[in-house]
Design an enzyme around this catalytic site. Structure first.
Site, mmCIF file in Angstrom:
data_model
loop_
_atom_site.group_PDB
_atom_site.id
_atom_site.type_symbol
_atom_site.label_atom_id
_atom_site.label_comp_id
_atom_site.label_asym_id
_atom_site.label_seq_id
_atom_site.Cartn_x
_atom_site.Cartn_y
_atom_site.Cartn_z
ATOM 1 N N ARG A 1 35.763 27.932 35.595
ATOM 2 C CA ARG A 1 37.117 28.352 35.237
ATOM 3 C C ARG A 1 38.085 27.181 35.124
ATOM 4 O O ARG A 1 39.106 27.269 34.458
ATOM 5 C CB ARG A 1 37.664 29.288 36.338
ATOM 6 C CG ARG A 1 37.109 30.675 36.318
ATOM 7 C CD ARG A 1 37.970 31.508 35.403
ATOM 8 N NE ARG A 1 37.335 32.753 35.047
ATOM 9 C CZ ARG A 1 37.632 33.927 35.562
ATOM 10 N NH1 ARG A 1 38.532 34.018 36.519
ATOM 11 N NH2 ARG A 1 37.041 35.001 35.138
ATOM 12 N N LYS B 1 38.610 50.020 51.716
ATOM 13 C CA LYS B 1 37.335 49.375 51.409
ATOM 14 C C LYS B 1 36.294 49.863 52.427
ATOM 15 O O LYS B 1 36.562 49.907 53.627
ATOM 16 C CB LYS B 1 37.524 47.852 51.481
ATOM 17 C CG LYS B 1 36.506 47.080 50.719
ATOM 18 C CD LYS B 1 37.002 45.688 50.383
ATOM 19 C CE LYS B 1 35.868 44.870 49.806
ATOM 20 N NZ LYS B 1 36.295 43.583 49.292
ATOM 21 N N GLU C 1 40.980 29.679 40.653
ATOM 22 C CA GLU C 1 40.229 28.424 40.621
ATOM 23 C C GLU C 1 41.010 27.317 39.924
ATOM 24 O O GLU C 1 40.947 26.151 40.325
ATOM 25 C CB GLU C 1 38.880 28.640 39.925
ATOM 26 C CG GLU C 1 37.880 29.462 40.735
ATOM 27 C CD GLU C 1 38.122 30.964 40.731
ATOM 28 O OE1 GLU C 1 39.001 31.424 39.943
ATOM 29 O OE2 GLU C 1 37.465 31.683 41.495
#
Ligand SMILES: Cc1ncc(C[n+]2csc(CCOP(=O)(O)OP(=O)(O)O)c2C)c(N)n1
Length: 635
Positions: free
Chosen positions: A389, A282, A361
């Site tokens: 969600r 990353k 979630e």
């Protein structure tokens, strides 16, 4: 010197670039992204990490005929630059400009829009089945990070993919990071693969082995060969195999040559679901981002930030820390957003009482419900848009059993540059319709402290919803106190019109009242504080005195706070009250700064002032409650 990027308007142009020049192109792409994101803000580290992967994908596959489905879509900048959007790239995340995520309206190269995590494998599976039903033969590729793959929906889709057994490619872009380091047992397994030397050797050997093959049929056995040969090493083949996938990898995600090679093999030979494990860094190519990928996951635009005033998220975390010190049963749950919710200070002091459950979630909410059954006081720290969600979990697992779960809902209302997928403009509607739920929204950061305290003490399911960004800079009371549930406050008295505002809309309403006073209009302002239960006495008494009522909320009008006020007045027989609801109409709010968007929807002081004046100068009948449908459409 002319840039290579200037010659690329589509993946076909990319295919004309000589392999020797691809590294130079990668460097140009990185420069372009850094240059733009520094100005516009956006997701930096994730995009820098997928430069080579994106180049390789677009050279090997034939998009848009082949469907490349990016998960979350936050890492799609390179893809946008290579698929005809480079001339508009400087408008990234700007009002009227291109989105920071994939978007079907924006390009035929975006077969699926995203913004929320973990949808790619499901959506791609839909395309796989559609292709098979139609008897077509295009390729479908889902590109998903090691963070996003942890969500249940990803595994639900993998489960179906393995069961159906159709030709389908999942690229696992494994950089060890979600926004924070990826958590969970799967993350541990993947990190063993990434970091283990034998795997690196496997990778080298498999390349040599592949090189010995000629292109063609023999390579069809490559996947199976690799699996058989190295089973028992640290490669997580049994997991993917059990799910019905052929596992290929790990592959160096910064070697375009390697990736082109492997992707071409699987494209030409694979007949079943195949998972290609690509290891990337990353922030690759920008040392600061590589060293601090968490910070550089998403950066603010120049001039962004909180100007020294604490953000609501910071006040939430500071208050939660205080409450955790007082209340040993308090635990905090975050679905992969410890940074965004500023939970580091709580975690530092109470590492065993803060749970990052990954991008999950639904699990976060039901996990909280389970904790609550055992006498714990769970605080679910979550962004409004992501809580969507877990709608059924809130209903079925929390509210139906009346369990005392606190929902600290960050980014309620207009969030700005992230756009349609991230606006927190539905929570008041979707929470107030649930029995047992208390829904509060503070007018400022001081009230946030007290409402959080109230929620923890309430013994009820209770949501405290606050906006993105800095507070108002008001002083913070040293002692916390409970606010009676369902009690609002009158912050200013006036007789011509009453503005009943919720949360972040209170401050611009007070400002509007001051402007209205200069026009000779005498205005009451009420801080509603609670969208549920409503302060019935306060509102009905007010309607008895002031015949013009305006409600203001950063939420959709449908099912929102304003509608509840209308219903309350109707049910109380107060039909002669004129009511106007200010809020978000029945549409998705696009990207742009919070101030631009608030102005667009008339939610700032200017807009509220204008609409009050309009209301007072309009014909009375237009706003009478008995004409309420008409009133609502006069937005
Ligand atoms: C449902 C949902 N929850 C949380 C987020 C916030 N979010 C955006 S990107 C991200 C991390 C994704 O990690 P990964 O899939 O590994 O991609 P990477 O950025 O590492 O490339 C998170 C948590 C989201 N977009 N959607």
């Amino acid at each position: 010197m002319p840039k290579l990027l200037d010659t690329i308007d589509s993946p076909d142009d990319l295919k004309k670039i000589s392999p020797a020049a691809l590294e130079e192109l990668a460097a140009e792409l990185r420069q372009e992204i850094i240059k733009t994101v520094t100005v516009t803000g956006g997701h930096l580290a994730s995009n820098l990490g997928v430069v080579e992967l994106t180049i390789a994908l677009h050279r090997v596959f034939d998009s848009p005929r082949d469907k490349i489905v990016w998960d979350v879509g936050h890492q799609s900048y390179v893809h946008k630059l290579l698929t005809g959007r480079k001339d508009r790239f400087d408008t990234l995340r700007q009002y009227g400009g291109i989105s920071g995520y994939t978007c079907r309206d924006e390009s035929e190269y975006d077969p699926f829009g995203a913004g929320h995590a973990s949808t790619s494998i499901s959506a791609a599976m839909g395309m796989v089945v559609a292709r098979d039903l139609a008897g077509e033969d295009y390729n479908v590729v889902a590109v998903i990070g090691d963070g996003a793959i942890t969500a249940g929906i990803s595994f639900e889709a993998l489960n179906q993919a393995g069961h159906l057994g159709s030709r389908f490619f999942v690229i696992l872009n494994d950089n060890g990071m979600s926004i924070s380091p990826t958590v969970g047992a799967l993350a541990k397994l993947l990190s063993r693969v990434r970091l283990n030397r034998p795997v690196r050797r496997v990778e080298k050997r498999s390349k040599k082995i592949l090189a010995a093959f000629s292109w063609g049929r023999k390579l069809a056995e490559f996947g199976e060969f690799l699996v058989d040969r190295f089973k028992g090493l640290v490669i997580p083949t049994p997991l993917w195999e059990a799910l019905g996938f052929t596992y290929i990898g790990p592959i160096d995600g910064h070697s375009i040559r390697d990736m082109e090679y492997f992707l071409t093999q699987v494209k030409n030979t694979s007949t079943k679901p195949t998972l290609i494990h690509v290891v990337t860094t990353k922030g690759k190519g920008y040392s600061q981002a590589e060293d601090n990928a968490v910070y550089f996951h998403g950066v603010s635009a120049i001039g962004g930030g909180s100007n020294g005033v604490n953000t609501y998220s910071e006040i939430f975390a500071q208050t939660t820390l205080r409450l955790a010190r007082e209340e040993p049963k308090l635990v905090v749950i975050t679905p992969a957003m410890p940074e965004g919710n500023c939970l580091n200070i709580v975690e530092a002091e109470f590492p065993n009482r803060v749970f990052d459950v990954g991008i999950c979630e639904q699990h976060a909410v039901t996990f909280a419900a389970g904790l609550a059954t055992q006498g714990y006081i769970p605080v679910v720290a979550i962004y409004s848009t992501f809580l969507q969600r877990a709608f059924d979990q809130i209903i079925h697992d929390v509210c139906l059993q009346d369990l005392p779960v606190v929902f600290a809902i960050d980014r309620g209302g207009i969030v700005g540059d992230d756009g349609k997928t991230h606006q927190g403009t539905f929570d008041i509607s979707y929470l107030t319709l649930i029995p047992n739920m208390v829904v509060a929204a503070p007018k400022d950061e001081n009230e946030l402290q007290h409402l959080l305290y109230t929620a923890v003490k309430s013994g009820r399911p209770m949501a405290v919803r606050y906006p993105r960004g800095p507070g108002l800079g008001v002083p913070l009371d040293a002692a916390l106190h409970e606010i009676p549930l369902g009690k609002g406050e009158v912050v200013r008295e006036g007789s011509d019109v009453a503005i009943i505002a919720l949360g972040a809309s209170v401050s611009p309403s007070i400002e509007a009242a001051q402007r209205l006073a200069r026009k000779g209009i005498d205005t009451t302002v009420v801080n509603a504080r609670f969208a549920k239960p409503l302060d019935k006495d306060l509102i009905t008494n007010l309607a008895g005195r002031v015949k013009n009522i305006v409600t203001v909320e950063e939420n959709v009008l449908n099912g929102g706070f304003g509608e509840s006020v209308i219903k309350l007045l109707e049910n109380s027989g107060l039909y002669d009250t004129r009511v106007r609801n200010i809020g978000i109409p029945d549409e998705f709010v696009e990207h742009g700064t919070q101030s631009v968007l608030r102005a667009r929807y008339g939610l700032d002081a200017d807009g509220i002032t204008r609409q009050v004046v309009e209301m007072l100068s309009a014909k009375k009948e237009d706003f009478l409650l008995k004409n309420k449908d008409k009133a609502r459409t006069t937005q």
